[in-house]
Motif scaffolding. Structure first.
Motif, PDB file in Angstrom:
ATOM      1  N   TYR A 178      14.306  -0.167  -5.230  1.00  0.00           N
ATOM      2  CA  TYR A 178      14.059  -0.876  -4.099  1.00  0.00           C
ATOM      3  C   TYR A 178      13.494   0.103  -3.045  1.00  0.00           C
ATOM      4  CZ  TYR A 178      17.666  -4.236  -6.340  1.00  0.00           C
ATOM      5  OH  TYR A 178      18.176  -5.063  -7.394  1.00  0.00           O
ATOM      6  N   VAL A 179      12.637  -0.651  -2.379  1.00  0.00           N
ATOM      7  CA  VAL A 179      12.016   0.292  -1.496  1.00  0.00           C
ATOM      8  C   VAL A 179      12.419  -0.239  -0.208  1.00  0.00           C
ATOM      9  CG1 VAL A 179       9.644   0.768  -0.526  1.00  0.00           C
ATOM     10  CG2 VAL A 179       9.881   0.905  -3.020  1.00  0.00           C
ATOM     11  N   SER A 180      12.955   0.551   0.699  1.00  0.00           N
ATOM     12  CA  SER A 180      13.465   0.120   2.170  1.00  0.00           C
ATOM     13  C   SER A 180      12.244   0.803   3.173  1.00  0.00           C
ATOM     14  CB  SER A 180      14.698   0.716   2.427  1.00  0.00           C
ATOM     15  OG  SER A 180      15.691   0.012   1.761  1.00  0.00           O
ATOM     16  N   SER A 181      11.946  -0.171   4.170  1.00  0.00           N
ATOM     17  CA  SER A 181      11.197   0.479   5.246  1.00  0.00           C
ATOM     18  C   SER A 181      11.256  -0.412   6.397  1.00  0.00           C
ATOM     19  CB  SER A 181       9.698   0.269   4.492  1.00  0.00           C
ATOM     20  OG  SER A 181       9.302  -0.932   4.019  1.00  0.00           O
ATOM     21  N   PRO A 182      10.836   0.190   7.586  1.00  0.00           N
ATOM     22  CA  PRO A 182      10.989  -0.614   8.884  1.00  0.00           C
ATOM     23  C   PRO A 182       9.807  -1.282   9.037  1.00  0.00           C
ATOM     24  CG  PRO A 182      10.400   1.881   9.426  1.00  0.00           C
ATOM     25  CD  PRO A 182      10.609   1.539   7.761  1.00  0.00           C
ATOM     26  N   GLY A 183       9.269  -2.090   9.880  1.00  0.00           N
ATOM     27  CA  GLY A 183       8.171  -3.003  10.408  1.00  0.00           C
ATOM     28  C   GLY A 183       8.672  -4.275  10.675  1.00  0.00           C
ATOM     29  N   PRO A 184       7.585  -4.900  11.232  1.00  0.00           N
ATOM     30  CA  PRO A 184       6.072  -4.491  10.900  1.00  0.00           C
ATOM     31  C   PRO A 184       5.883  -3.636  12.200  1.00  0.00           C
ATOM     32  CG  PRO A 184       6.547  -6.907  11.981  1.00  0.00           C
ATOM     33  CD  PRO A 184       7.631  -6.397  11.634  1.00  0.00           C
ATOM     34  N   GLU A 185       4.486  -3.300  12.234  1.00  0.00           N
ATOM     35  CA  GLU A 185       3.886  -2.448  13.265  1.00  0.00           C
ATOM     36  C   GLU A 185       2.560  -3.102  13.515  1.00  0.00           C
ATOM     37  OE1 GLU A 185       3.223   1.535  12.023  1.00  0.00           O
ATOM     38  OE2 GLU A 185       5.224   1.621  11.142  1.00  0.00           O
ATOM     39  N   PRO A 186       2.482  -3.168  14.857  1.00  0.00           N
ATOM     40  CA  PRO A 186       1.076  -4.099  15.609  1.00  0.00           C
ATOM     41  C   PRO A 186      -0.065  -3.395  15.137  1.00  0.00           C
ATOM     42  CG  PRO A 186       3.076  -3.694  17.105  1.00  0.00           C
ATOM     43  CD  PRO A 186       3.437  -2.965  15.963  1.00  0.00           C
ATOM     44  N   ILE A 198      12.500  -6.314   1.451  1.00  0.00           N
ATOM     45  CA  ILE A 198      12.488  -5.084   0.581  1.00  0.00           C
ATOM     46  C   ILE A 198      11.345  -5.418  -0.558  1.00  0.00           C
ATOM     47  CG2 ILE A 198      14.766  -4.592   1.437  1.00  0.00           C
ATOM     48  CD1 ILE A 198      15.535  -5.380  -1.651  1.00  0.00           C
ATOM     49  N   SER A 199      10.800  -4.298  -0.835  1.00  0.00           N
ATOM     50  CA  SER A 199       9.932  -4.154  -2.165  1.00  0.00           C
ATOM     51  C   SER A 199      10.775  -3.889  -3.150  1.00  0.00           C
ATOM     52  CB  SER A 199       8.685  -3.638  -1.839  1.00  0.00           C
ATOM     53  OG  SER A 199       7.812  -3.961  -0.965  1.00  0.00           O
ATOM     54  N   ILE A 200      10.554  -4.562  -4.531  1.00  0.00           N
ATOM     55  CA  ILE A 200      11.311  -3.869  -5.666  1.00  0.00           C
ATOM     56  C   ILE A 200      10.057  -3.607  -6.665  1.00  0.00           C
ATOM     57  CG2 ILE A 200      12.727  -4.550  -7.710  1.00  0.00           C
ATOM     58  CD1 ILE A 200      14.238  -6.548  -5.959  1.00  0.00           C
ATOM     59  N   VAL A 201      10.060  -2.195  -7.068  1.00  0.00           N
ATOM     60  CA  VAL A 201       9.228  -1.767  -7.917  1.00  0.00           C
ATOM     61  C   VAL A 201       9.676  -1.515  -9.341  1.00  0.00           C
ATOM     62  CG1 VAL A 201       7.763   0.303  -8.205  1.00  0.00           C
ATOM     63  CG2 VAL A 201       7.933  -0.331  -5.907  1.00  0.00           C
ATOM     64  N   GLU A 202       9.095  -1.759 -10.251  1.00  0.00           N
ATOM     65  CA  GLU A 202       9.261  -1.567 -11.757  1.00  0.00           C
ATOM     66  C   GLU A 202       8.513  -0.657 -12.175  1.00  0.00           C
ATOM     67  OE1 GLU A 202       9.361  -5.157 -14.962  1.00  0.00           O
ATOM     68  OE2 GLU A 202       7.436  -4.051 -15.182  1.00  0.00           O
ATOM     69  N   VAL A 203       9.316   0.467 -12.721  1.00  0.00           N
ATOM     70  CA  VAL A 203       8.618   1.747 -13.177  1.00  0.00           C
ATOM     71  C   VAL A 203       8.837   1.732 -14.814  1.00  0.00           C
ATOM     72  CG1 VAL A 203       8.558   4.044 -13.121  1.00  0.00           C
ATOM     73  CG2 VAL A 203       9.035   2.886 -11.064  1.00  0.00           C
ATOM     74  N   VAL A 213       4.788  -3.119  -8.166  1.00  0.00           N
ATOM     75  CA  VAL A 213       5.745  -4.258  -7.297  1.00  0.00           C
ATOM     76  C   VAL A 213       5.727  -5.412  -8.039  1.00  0.00           C
ATOM     77  CG1 VAL A 213       6.156  -5.247  -5.082  1.00  0.00           C
ATOM     78  CG2 VAL A 213       5.169  -3.131  -4.962  1.00  0.00           C
ATOM     79  N   VAL A 214       7.207  -5.865  -8.246  1.00  0.00           N
ATOM     80  CA  VAL A 214       7.494  -6.951  -9.186  1.00  0.00           C
ATOM     81  C   VAL A 214       8.171  -8.079  -8.326  1.00  0.00           C
ATOM     82  CG1 VAL A 214       7.438  -5.950 -11.368  1.00  0.00           C
ATOM     83  CG2 VAL A 214       9.295  -6.135 -10.116  1.00  0.00           C
ATOM     84  N   ALA A 215       8.443  -7.813  -7.215  1.00  0.00           N
ATOM     85  CA  ALA A 215       9.263  -8.805  -6.031  1.00  0.00           C
ATOM     86  C   ALA A 215       9.493  -8.305  -4.832  1.00  0.00           C
ATOM     87  CB  ALA A 215      10.730  -9.094  -6.570  1.00  0.00           C
ATOM     88  N   LYS A 216       9.281  -9.013  -3.938  1.00  0.00           N
ATOM     89  CA  LYS A 216       9.643  -8.863  -2.541  1.00  0.00           C
ATOM     90  C   LYS A 216      10.542  -9.974  -1.850  1.00  0.00           C
ATOM     91  CE  LYS A 216       4.722  -7.347  -1.920  1.00  0.00           C
ATOM     92  NZ  LYS A 216       3.616  -7.687  -1.067  1.00  0.00           N
ATOM     93  N   PRO A 217      11.760  -9.944  -2.241  1.00  0.00           N
ATOM     94  CA  PRO A 217      12.743 -10.560  -2.176  1.00  0.00           C
ATOM     95  C   PRO A 217      13.094 -10.801  -0.692  1.00  0.00           C
ATOM     96  CG  PRO A 217      13.825  -8.826  -3.014  1.00  0.00           C
ATOM     97  CD  PRO A 217      12.405  -8.629  -3.218  1.00  0.00           C
TER      98      PRO A 217
END
Length: 446
Positions: A178-186, A198-203, A213-217
């Motif tokens: 699970y990838v956590s990050s702030p945003g958006p940025e102009p 959040i972005s979900i990455v499959e490794v 990346v397999v999902a962006k719920p």
């Protein structure tokens, strides 16, 4: 935008250039120095060892960040890359290798032979030192660390708005992140609006180069509370309980992760009066409580003073009752810090004491606090370690403090790796608990 934990160069500043990935190895190991300096501890805490930052991670802006553990090794992130330490003898930790890979923040996790770094700063490309003239890549970098003396870059995954922190959810031969990050940025190429996700990455563990990346719920269908940012700062998963707790800047979120690719919102929390930045979360061992921390001021301000209320820049303790979180109390370090010491609740972990809820936690220049929240409404400090104000001023202090196999390891932004030991009737049973590995955002029962 003020970014929580962005104590080093911000994403808008020109990052330190890197000509190529560099790997340095301490063949014979670098011995720990004797603890020295202006150190204060409670009577039950002992400063065992310190390993100072060394080249190439001893320049301005090379700040120590997060920690992960596996076997006899500790992995430590740094704005300059990451280091591997041999902690087989915790009283004499030794540097094994360092990989130069500058980026913000290089938070680190370890799973089998794979080490993953969070990159929350536009880069010239996915590989260390990439510079194609445009900085339009950020996300996760993946390394093979089977050979501890010579880690190898094996792949990367780009993620919207980069990766401020990340959380592993293992599922057999597949590792979900699970990838956590702030945003958006102009006007950003890497962080477009909207960013309520959040972005979900499959490794694939056996072929990490094919990670994707397999999902962006969108876990905030009704959220409009944050004045700082969208997205999340930090997610803690408890796979055994099929739960996760997400600290998402303006909100706290309880998630059902029975299907790790399709997390479901169970509850959304707000506290506009006391919380500025929902920063991180920790379950107790039973999964019946969650501690959410507030990083008031983003880690750069002195909030552990008499002018800041005890409920701000602190930890809020919630009990999970009939599937819903109910606030019970707050905890903030009782030791007042000076006006030039940045101090606020930051990264910590449980100390594995059966039947008790005990935690160790970093507070930047407030040091390391060991505290008991078994009584959710009446938490109390039972031990501490701290240094005096950082010489020369500026941002400093401990970034992460975690308990692993009998000792507390603290990643200090400017002072390097500290090893502490607490000897106390409350915490002594934890010394009998042996962990094979430890990533704080992926909790396991003990």
């Amino acid at each position: 935008m003020a970014s929580a934990c962005a104590a080093g160069p911000s994403a808008t500043e020109e990052p330190t250039p890197a000509t190529a990935p560099q790997e340095t190895s301490a063949a014979a190991g670098t011995p720990a120095t004797s603890p020295s300096g202006d150190v204060m501890t409670s009577d039950n805490v002992k400063h065992i060892a310190n390993l100072p930052l060394t080249a190439p991670f001893n320049g301005e802006g090379d700040l120590g960040t997060d920690l992960a553990f596996q076997g006899d090794y500790a992995y430590v992130g740094n704005f300059g890359g990451f280091s591997i330490y041999d902690i087989g003898d915790p009283t004499k930790p030794q540097l094994v290798s360092q990989v130069s890979c500058p980026a913000q923040q290089n938070d680190v996790t370890i799973y089998e032979d794979l080490l993953i770094l969070s990159i929350d700063e536009p880069q010239g490309g996915p590989e260390c030192g990439s510079d194609d003239g445009e900085r339009n890549w950020e996300g996760l970098r993946i390394f093979d660390v089977k050979n501890k003396k010579s880690p190898k870059y094996v792949g990367a995954v780009q993620a919207d708005c980069g990766s401020h922190t990340h959380t592993m959810v293992p599922a057999g031969e597949t590792l979900y992140v699970y990838v956590s990050s702030p945003g958006p940025e102009p006007d950003s190429q890497t962080c477009p609006a909207p960013h309520e996700l959040i972005s979900i990455v499959e490794v694939p563990v056996k072929s990490p180069e094919s990670a994707k990346v397999v999902a962006k719920p969108d876990i905030f269908p009704e959220r409009q509370h944050s004045e700082l940012a969208s997205g999340c700062h930090d997610i803690t998963a408890y796979p055994e309980k099929k739960l996760a707790a997400a600290a998402c800047f303006g909100d706290g979120v309880l998630l059902d992760i029975s299907d790790p690719v399709k997390p479901k919102v169970l509850q959304q929390l707000t506290d506009l009066e006391n919380f500025q930045i929902w920063h991180s979360a920790t379950f107790n061992n039973d999964g019946t409580k969650v501690v959410f921390s507030d990083e008031l001021g983003g880690g750069g301000q002195a909030t552990c003073d008499r002018n800041t209320p005890a409920t701000k820049g602190a930890n809020a303790i919630y009990d999970l009752v009939d599937g819903k979180l109910e606030k019970r109390g707050y905890y903030k370090i009782p030791r007042e810090q000076q006006e030039n010491e940045n101090c606020v609740a930051h990264n910590g972990s449980l100390i594995p004491v059966d039947g008790k809820d005990v935690m160790v936690q970093s507070w930047y220049q407030g040091g390391v606090s060991i505290w008991d929240f078994t009584d959710s409404a009446n938490p109390k400090e039972i031990g501490y370690f701290e240094r005096g104000p950082h010489e020369g001023g500026g941002i400093a202090g401990t970034w992460s403090a975690y308990y692993y196999n009998g000792y507390i390891y603290s990643s200090d932004m400017t002072e390097g790796l500290d090893v502490l030991e607490i000897t106390d009737p409350l915490t002594d049973p934890a010394k009998q608990v042996k962990m094979d590995d430890f990533n704080v955002q992926t909790q396991k029962s003990y």
